[in-house]
Scaffold this motif. Structure first.
Motif, mmCIF file in Angstrom:
data_model
loop_
_atom_site.group_PDB
_atom_site.id
_atom_site.type_symbol
_atom_site.label_atom_id
_atom_site.label_comp_id
_atom_site.label_asym_id
_atom_site.label_seq_id
_atom_site.Cartn_x
_atom_site.Cartn_y
_atom_site.Cartn_z
ATOM 1 N N ILE A 183 0.842 -1.203 0.000
ATOM 2 C CA ILE A 183 0.000 0.000 0.000
ATOM 3 C C ILE A 183 0.880 1.258 0.000
ATOM 4 C CG2 ILE A 183 -1.666 1.337 1.344
ATOM 5 C CD1 ILE A 183 -2.841 -1.361 2.266
ATOM 6 N N LEU A 184 1.982 1.240 0.759
ATOM 7 C CA LEU A 184 2.923 2.357 0.757
ATOM 8 C C LEU A 184 3.471 2.593 -0.651
ATOM 9 C CD1 LEU A 184 4.822 4.467 2.064
ATOM 10 C CD2 LEU A 184 6.429 2.591 2.499
ATOM 11 N N ALA A 185 3.806 1.511 -1.350
ATOM 12 C CA ALA A 185 4.325 1.622 -2.715
ATOM 13 C C ALA A 185 3.308 2.284 -3.636
ATOM 14 C CB ALA A 185 4.702 0.240 -3.244
ATOM 15 N N VAL A 186 2.023 1.880 -3.500
ATOM 16 C CA VAL A 186 0.967 2.479 -4.317
ATOM 17 C C VAL A 186 0.843 3.974 -4.012
ATOM 18 C CG1 VAL A 186 -1.522 2.509 -4.763
ATOM 19 C CG2 VAL A 186 -0.327 0.331 -4.581
ATOM 20 N N ILE A 187 0.899 4.338 -2.723
ATOM 21 C CA ILE A 187 0.822 5.750 -2.327
ATOM 22 C C ILE A 187 1.994 6.534 -2.922
ATOM 23 C CG2 ILE A 187 0.994 7.342 -0.361
ATOM 24 C CD1 ILE A 187 -0.477 5.187 1.299
ATOM 25 N N GLY A 188 3.196 5.938 -2.851
ATOM 26 C CA GLY A 188 4.389 6.600 -3.370
ATOM 27 C C GLY A 188 4.336 6.858 -4.863
ATOM 28 N N LEU A 189 3.628 6.012 -5.595
ATOM 29 C CA LEU A 189 3.488 6.193 -7.044
ATOM 30 C C LEU A 189 2.268 7.050 -7.384
ATOM 31 C CD1 LEU A 189 4.266 2.551 -8.273
ATOM 32 C CD2 LEU A 189 5.836 4.484 -8.104
ATOM 33 N N PHE A 190 1.236 6.979 -6.548
ATOM 34 C CA PHE A 190 -0.034 7.654 -6.832
ATOM 35 C C PHE A 190 0.030 9.169 -6.552
ATOM 36 C CE2 PHE A 190 -4.325 9.000 -5.468
ATOM 37 C CZ PHE A 190 -5.042 8.656 -6.601
ATOM 38 N N ILE A 191 0.607 9.557 -5.421
ATOM 39 C CA ILE A 191 0.636 10.971 -5.014
ATOM 40 C C ILE A 191 1.342 11.871 -6.037
ATOM 41 C CG2 ILE A 191 1.537 12.575 -3.286
ATOM 42 C CD1 ILE A 191 -0.978 11.100 -2.409
ATOM 43 N N PRO A 192 2.565 11.532 -6.493
ATOM 44 C CA PRO A 192 3.210 12.403 -7.494
ATOM 45 C C PRO A 192 2.376 12.569 -8.763
ATOM 46 C CG PRO A 192 4.796 10.873 -6.569
ATOM 47 C CD PRO A 192 3.457 10.421 -6.099
ATOM 48 N N ALA A 193 1.762 11.470 -9.231
ATOM 49 C CA ALA A 193 0.966 11.542 -10.459
ATOM 50 C C ALA A 193 -0.197 12.507 -10.309
ATOM 51 C CB ALA A 193 0.455 10.151 -10.835
ATOM 52 N N ILE A 194 -0.866 12.478 -9.159
ATOM 53 C CA ILE A 194 -2.019 13.347 -8.928
ATOM 54 C C ILE A 194 -1.597 14.817 -8.798
ATOM 55 C CG2 ILE A 194 -3.841 13.939 -7.289
ATOM 56 C CD1 ILE A 194 -4.434 11.472 -8.948
ATOM 57 N N PHE A 195 -0.580 15.076 -7.967
ATOM 58 C CA PHE A 195 -0.187 16.459 -7.693
ATOM 59 C C PHE A 195 0.462 17.136 -8.899
ATOM 60 C CE2 PHE A 195 -1.234 15.375 -3.457
ATOM 61 C CZ PHE A 195 -1.319 16.547 -2.719
ATOM 62 N N VAL A 196 1.344 16.422 -9.582
ATOM 63 C CA VAL A 196 2.045 17.033 -10.715
ATOM 64 C C VAL A 196 1.079 17.381 -11.846
ATOM 65 C CG1 VAL A 196 3.739 16.629 -12.548
ATOM 66 C CG2 VAL A 196 4.274 15.975 -10.194
ATOM 67 N N THR A 197 0.135 16.472 -12.131
ATOM 68 C CA THR A 197 -0.796 16.709 -13.241
ATOM 69 C C THR A 197 -1.879 17.729 -12.880
ATOM 70 O OG1 THR A 197 -2.075 14.757 -12.545
ATOM 71 C CG2 THR A 197 -0.446 14.458 -14.297
ATOM 72 N N SER A 198 -2.382 17.666 -11.651
ATOM 73 C CA SER A 198 -3.483 18.570 -11.272
ATOM 74 C C SER A 198 -3.000 19.986 -10.952
ATOM 75 C CB SER A 198 -4.254 18.006 -10.078
ATOM 76 O OG SER A 198 -3.427 17.924 -8.940
ATOM 77 N N GLU A 199 -1.797 20.106 -10.399
ATOM 78 C CA GLU A 199 -1.265 21.415 -10.024
ATOM 79 C C GLU A 199 -0.321 21.988 -11.075
ATOM 80 O OE1 GLU A 199 -2.279 23.164 -7.428
ATOM 81 O OE2 GLU A 199 -3.673 21.517 -6.964
#
Length: 353
Positions: A134-150
């Protein structure tokens, strides 16, 4: 007799791969020979690692199995990074993660379950593995969301990628300290995952180390030859880099884990099979992928940690079903079939991209 036949096939396939590369037989012929060769080279690497692990002890042996079992994927990825094929690198990492969680674990659970009605493994270790996944998924998921949305700048993207990569590496190192040092006794009941499994090693200590070095070198050579053919192969057959990276390269690179995990499960050593499959996925997500980010940065062209929504979805569903199936510490053949069905669904979806 079997060992002699294996070494004969290994040498022949490796030689054919080298000849096709240096004699200029063409990318397609070279790809075919290299793909076949790396299957046997990965098998040789797996056998050498298992033999070395016998002399290294249980916990260190398990770590060596995971590390050298992922050597083919890491070496292939390094050559892809050098070529600047970042999309294929991420696809191959995605494929390695879902391949271990769905294909390797699925085959192990299915074939082991067909031979033994129910198999059990350490439920406490399963819980720790689930948290790390789950930590691995969070580590990959957060950058994708923040970089694209912001709409981060390239500099912000690189800074976040390097920061997250560093944190994931620290998390993996802390896991090694936890499992091998501070809580070694808590996990001591996982004796079935020891390197030797009660069997004699194939070779002496000195010969095992020699073979491990030779197998790693052979893997590096064949990986370089294979990577050099990928652009032509994908173009001629009309395949996307995503499919080739996530399934073709991943299946070839996972050959060592495939054979080792399935054989252990069929010996009623499902705990060892689970540790190989899940442990390899964790090492890819928490160590190999972040290390590749830093390697690319040293070359002057930083690869970001932004995986596509398709790749994130594939990793997410793989972690979800693997966690669901392994949480009770027992497995049966039907659970293995479910894992394989998810892998087939993803395979068809990736093929159509």
């Amino acid at each position: 007799m079997k060992q002699k036949l294996f070494f004969t096939i290994l040498i022949v396939t490796f030689a054919l791969s080298g000849i096709s590369h240096y004699a200029g037989f063409g990318p397609i012929i070279e790809f075919i020979f290299s793909a076949i060769a790396i299957l046997f080279v990965a098998g040789f690497l797996g056998k050498a690692t298992e033999s070395v692990a016998h002399y290294a002890g249980q916990r260190l042996g398990g770590f060596l199995n995971a590390t050298f079992g992922n050597a083919a994927e890491l070496i292939i990825a390094i050559f892809l990074v050098r070529e600047g094929l970042f999309d294929m690198v991420k696809a191959s990492l995605t494929g390695a993660i879902i391949g271990n969680l769905l294909l390797v674990l699925g085959l192990s659970v299915l074939l082991g379950g067909l031979k033994f009605k129910e198999q059990r493994f350490n439920i406490q270790l399963a819980g720790h593995n689930a948290s790390l996944m789950i930590l691995a998924v969070i580590g990959l998921f957060i950058p994708a969301i923040f970089v694209t949305s912001e709409h981060f700048t390239k500099e912000q993207d690189e800074f976040l990628s390097l920061t997250v990569a560093g944190i994931l590496i620290v998390a993996y190192i802390l896991w090694l300290v936890f499992s091998m040092i501070t809580h070694k006794d808590v996990l001591a009941e996982m004796e079935e995952t020891s390197a030797d499994h009660g069997e004699e090693p194939a070779w002496s200590k000195g010969l095992s180390i020699t073979f491990l070095v030779v197998a790693t070198a052979m893997t590096a050579l064949v990986s370089e030859w294979l990577v050099g053919t990928l652009h032509t192969f994908t173009t001629d057959f009309g395949l996307s880099e995503l499919f080739v990276g996530a399934f073709v390269i991943a299946i070839v690179g996972n050959a060592a884990e495939h054979s080792a995990a399935v054989m252990l499960a069929m010996k009623n050593k499902i705990g060892a099979a689970v540790e190989i499959a899940v442990g390899s996925s964790l090492q890819i997500a928490l160590f190999v992928a972040p290390v590749l980010i830093f390697i690319s940065a040293l070359s002057g062209n930083t690869m970001d940690i932004l995986f596509t929504p398709i790749e994130l979805a594939a990793i997410g569903v793989s972690v979800f079903i693997a966690k669901s199936i392994s949480k009770d510490g027992t497995t049966n053949w039907y659970e293995g079939a479910l894992l394989l069905m998810v892998y087939i669904i993803l395979g068809f979806a990736f093929y159509l991209v």
